[in-house]
Scaffold this active site. Sequence first.
Site, PDB file in Angstrom:
ATOM      1  N   ASP A 105       0.817  -1.218   0.000  1.00 57.70           N
ATOM      2  CA  ASP A 105       0.000   0.000   0.000  1.00 57.70           C
ATOM      3  C   ASP A 105       0.848   1.263   0.000  1.00 57.70           C
ATOM      4  OD1 ASP A 105      -2.429  -1.460   0.106  1.00 57.70           O
ATOM      5  OD2 ASP A 105      -2.243  -1.669   2.265  1.00 57.70           O
ATOM      6  N   ARG A 114      -0.722   1.191  16.465  1.00 54.42           N
ATOM      7  CA  ARG A 114      -1.126   2.302  15.602  1.00 54.42           C
ATOM      8  C   ARG A 114      -1.147   3.660  16.317  1.00 54.42           C
ATOM      9  NH1 ARG A 114       0.678  -0.745  11.979  1.00 54.42           N
ATOM     10  NH2 ARG A 114      -0.762  -1.742  10.522  1.00 54.42           N
ATOM     11  N   ASP A 128      -7.618   0.075  10.935  1.00 47.71           N
ATOM     12  CA  ASP A 128      -6.452   0.933  11.110  1.00 47.71           C
ATOM     13  C   ASP A 128      -6.704   2.384  10.727  1.00 47.71           C
ATOM     14  OD1 ASP A 128      -4.809  -0.908  12.256  1.00 47.71           O
ATOM     15  OD2 ASP A 128      -3.764  -1.458  10.422  1.00 47.71           O
ATOM     16  N   SER A 159      -1.903  -9.864   3.133  1.00 49.37           N
ATOM     17  CA  SER A 159      -1.785  -8.605   3.864  1.00 49.37           C
ATOM     18  C   SER A 159      -1.240  -8.932   5.247  1.00 49.37           C
ATOM     19  CB  SER A 159      -3.158  -7.925   3.984  1.00 49.37           C
ATOM     20  OG  SER A 159      -3.054  -6.746   4.756  1.00 49.37           O
TER      21      SER A 159
END
Length: 404
Positions: A16, A96, A125, A177
Site C-alpha cells: 500500500d 497504531r 487501522d 496482507s
Amino acid sequence: MTQFKKVVLAYSGGLDTSVIIPWLKENYGCEVIAVSADVGQGSELDGLEEKALKTGASKLYIEHLADEFAEDFIIPTVKAGAVYEGKYLLGTSFARPLIAKRIVEIAKAEGADAICHGCTGKGNDQVRFELTIKAFAPDMAIIAPWRIWDLKSREDEIAYAEAHDVPLKITRETNYSKDKNMWHLSHEGLDLEDPANEPMYDKILELGVSPEKAPDHPSYVTVSFEKGVPTAVDGVKMKPADLIWKLNELGGANGIGITDLVENRLVGMKSRGVYETPGGTILYFAHEQLESLCLDKETMHYKQQVALKFADLVYNGQWYTPLREALSAFVDSTQEYVTGEVKLKLYKGNVIGAGTTSPYSLYSMEVATFDEDEVYNQKDSEGFINLFGLPLKVRAQMLAKQGR
C-alpha cells in the site's frame, strides 16, 4: 483535489504505502516525507530508505519506538488482561496510536499541511490512525488514498507498482496482507478470506513452527513479575522489549500462540486472519496465573469486566482517551501486590502452569487443606448457606402456596 505542498506519509514499505508515494506526487504534486516506525519488525526495515527515496520521497524518518511500544502500550494492556473477543491479543491495535502520534510530531516539525496513511476503507487501522491524529493535531488534513483513488484491489496496486517501477517484495501468489511488530504477526487475504479453508501454516508461519513440528519434549520457563510488570525470564532481568523477544523465541519454537480468528471489525464486517503471538500468549497466561494467586475475588471479577472494555477501546483506536487513561489507573491500582514468579511448561502449542509463587499470595494452605486444621470451623458454613439461600427458600414457599 485540494492541493498540498508537503505531506507526511506513514510508510511501512509494504504494498500500500509503496505505491502511495508516486500516487501522491502524481495527484498532488507535493513533497512526500516518509516516516517508518521501528516497533520491532526487524528485517522489514532493511533497504527502506533507498526504496522510499527511489520512489519519490524527499526523505525517510526511521523512528525507533520498540522500547516505548513495549513499556507504554504492550505492558499496560497485558496488566489489564485485555483480549478482544476472547482471542485477539491486540498486536496491530495498540501499535497504531504510538506510530500515529510520532507521525503527528514529525508533521508539525516539518511544517506539513497533511498526513497520509495507507489504510483501507474497510479496515480498523484508518480509525486508529485518524483518532490519534485528531487527538494531537485536530486541524491537520488527512489523506486516505484507499477512499479516493481508482485502485480497487491489491491486484490493481501491484499493476500500478509495476507500471511505476516500484520494487515489491511480494508477488501475486504471496500477496497476503501482513502486519508485523515485536508482539505479533498477522496474515490476511488470499485463501484466508474463506473461513472454510484451513490455513497453510507451513507456508505462512514466520515467528515459529506449527504444534505438529514443535519438539516432542516440553520446555520450561519462569517469568518474574513486579507489580504486574514482567521483569525477568529464568532469573535474568530484562527490559520489557528484550523479555518479549526472548519469549517469542521460546514460544515460537514450541508452536505457541497461533490463532485462527474470525473477528468483528469496528466498521461492521467480519474478517478472518491468522495471528502469531508466541511471547504474548506466554505473557498473558503467566500474568493471569499470578493474579489468580494475588487478587481477591471481587477485584479479580470486576477487573475481568474492565478488561472487556479496555480491549474494545484498544481495538477501536481509542488509546488517547480519558476513559482508557482512567481504566489504566484502575488497573495499576490492582497490580500493587501482583509480584512473584510463574513457572510454565511449553509443549506443542500449549502453555501449562507448572507452579506459581508470590510473597503476597492470598492462597492459604492452612485454610484450604482437606486435612485436619484448626483455623476453619466447618459448622460456620451452615449459617452462611441458610442466609445465602434465603431468597430461594422464600420464593419456593411462595410458589408452594400458589400451588405451582
